[in-house]
Design a protein around this motif. Structure first.
Motif, mmCIF file in Angstrom:
data_model
loop_
_atom_site.group_PDB
_atom_site.id
_atom_site.type_symbol
_atom_site.label_atom_id
_atom_site.label_comp_id
_atom_site.label_asym_id
_atom_site.label_seq_id
_atom_site.Cartn_x
_atom_site.Cartn_y
_atom_site.Cartn_z
ATOM 1 N N CYS A 87 5.738 5.546 6.792
ATOM 2 C CA CYS A 87 6.302 4.770 5.696
ATOM 3 C C CYS A 87 5.962 3.309 5.962
ATOM 4 O O CYS A 87 6.278 2.778 7.020
ATOM 5 N N ARG A 88 5.292 2.666 5.004
ATOM 6 C CA ARG A 88 4.881 1.257 5.137
ATOM 7 C C ARG A 88 5.690 0.414 4.146
ATOM 8 O O ARG A 88 5.595 0.610 2.939
ATOM 9 N N VAL A 89 6.470 -0.517 4.698
ATOM 10 C CA VAL A 89 7.273 -1.423 3.874
ATOM 11 C C VAL A 89 6.705 -2.829 4.047
ATOM 12 O O VAL A 89 6.582 -3.314 5.167
ATOM 13 N N VAL A 90 6.341 -3.463 2.929
ATOM 14 C CA VAL A 90 5.767 -4.807 2.930
ATOM 15 C C VAL A 90 6.789 -5.756 2.321
ATOM 16 O O VAL A 90 7.281 -5.525 1.216
ATOM 17 N N VAL A 91 7.101 -6.830 3.075
ATOM 18 C CA VAL A 91 8.156 -7.765 2.687
ATOM 19 C C VAL A 91 7.612 -9.186 2.717
ATOM 20 O O VAL A 91 6.759 -9.508 3.548
ATOM 21 N N GLU A 92 8.126 -10.039 1.837
ATOM 22 C CA GLU A 92 7.866 -11.476 1.909
ATOM 23 C C GLU A 92 9.208 -12.189 1.985
ATOM 24 O O GLU A 92 10.062 -12.021 1.115
ATOM 25 N N ALA A 93 9.384 -12.971 3.057
ATOM 26 C CA ALA A 93 10.612 -13.753 3.238
ATOM 27 C C ALA A 93 10.322 -15.203 2.853
ATOM 28 O O ALA A 93 9.265 -15.743 3.183
ATOM 29 N N THR A 94 11.275 -15.811 2.161
ATOM 30 C CA THR A 94 11.129 -17.193 1.710
ATOM 31 C C THR A 94 12.398 -17.983 2.031
ATOM 32 O O THR A 94 13.159 -18.341 1.128
ATOM 33 N N ALA B 93 11.561 -23.536 0.514
ATOM 34 C CA ALA B 93 10.630 -23.660 -0.614
ATOM 35 C C ALA B 93 9.170 -23.606 -0.161
ATOM 36 O O ALA B 93 8.299 -23.221 -0.938
ATOM 37 N N ASP B 94 8.883 -23.978 1.085
ATOM 38 C CA ASP B 94 7.508 -23.973 1.603
ATOM 39 C C ASP B 94 7.264 -22.789 2.534
ATOM 40 O O ASP B 94 6.330 -22.799 3.314
ATOM 41 N N SER B 95 8.109 -21.788 2.459
ATOM 42 C CA SER B 95 7.985 -20.617 3.330
ATOM 43 C C SER B 95 7.412 -19.429 2.575
ATOM 44 O O SER B 95 7.747 -19.205 1.409
ATOM 45 N N SER B 96 6.570 -18.683 3.262
ATOM 46 C CA SER B 96 6.066 -17.409 2.772
ATOM 47 C C SER B 96 5.717 -16.586 4.007
ATOM 48 O O SER B 96 4.595 -16.634 4.503
#
Length: 172
Positions: free
Chosen positions: A78-85, A88-91
Motif C-alpha cells: 500500500c503506497r500512501v503519498v502525502v504533502e505537508a504544508t 506558506a512556503d512549505s511543501s
C-alpha cells in the motif's frame, strides 16, 4: 512534523490492518486511506501497488533509486503519498509504504522503519523504502521539504521556512 508522520503512518496501519487489499469487513482498504483528513497535510493518493509493478519517478538521483530491476522483486504494498504544508512556503512530500499480506500470510512484521535520504537530498529514497517493505516493515520517507541533490543547498537561499522544514519539520 514527527507527530504528523507518526499519526499518518499509525492511522494508516491501524485503519488498514495487515491486509489493505481484500480486507475483511471491519477494516479499510488501502485506497480508503485517501479520505483520511490530517491537519496541515493532504493525502494525495493511496493505492495498492501490485507485486513487481512499482516504477520510481523519472529524473531521480541514481543512488536514491538503485537498480530499477529491484522493484520487480517487491511484493504488493500500500503506497500512501502525502504533502505537508506547515507554513506558506512549505511543501514536504512524504510517502508511507505498507506491505500487503500475501497468500502465505507474510506481510507486515509489526514494525515501522523511517527512511533517511542523506546530505541535503531533497528526494525520497525509493530504494530504501523498497528494501524496508520487502523485509516486512511499514516504512516512511520524505524529501525534507525541498527538491534538490545531496550536495546542493541553493533551495535554502531566501527560504527560511524551507530551512526549518529541512532542519526538523520534514524529518521529524
Amino acid at each position: 512534523m514527527r507527530k504528523l508522520i507518526l499519526a499518518a503512518a499509525g492511522t494508516a496501519l491501524l485503519s488498514c490492518g495487515t491486509y489493505c487489499q481484500n480486507a475483511p469487513s471491519g477494516t479499510q482498504s488501502c485506497e480508503s486511506l485517501a479520505q483520511l483528513k490530517l491537519p496541515g497535510a493532504k493525502i494525495l493518493s493511496a493505492q495498492t501497488v501490485a507485486a513487481g509493478a512499482f516504477t520510481p519517478p523519472p529524473n531521480m538521483s541514481p543512488w536514491m533509486v538503485g537498480d530499477p530491476s529491484f522493484y520487480k522483486t517487491l511484493g504488493a504494498f500500500c503506497r500512501v503519498v502525502v504533502e505537508a504544508t506547515p507554513s506558506a512556503d512549505s511543501s514536504i512530500k512524504i510517502e508511507v509504504w505498507m506491505p500487503v499480506n500475501d497468500q502465505k500470510g507474510s506481510g507486515w512484521n509489526g514494525k515501522l522503519h523511517g527512511q533517511a535520504n542523506g546530505g541535503f537530498a531533497g528526494e525520497i529514497g525509493y530504494h530504501g523504502l523498497g528494501i524496508a517493505v520487502q523485509q516486512g516493515y511499514a516504512t516512511a520517507g520524505t524529501d525534507t521539504g525541498h527538491s534538490g541533490e545531496a550536495t546542493h543547498a541553493s533551495w535554502a537561499l531566501g527560504h527560511p521556512e524551507k530551512v526549518t522544514d529541512f532542519g526538523y519539520r520534514g524529518i521529524h
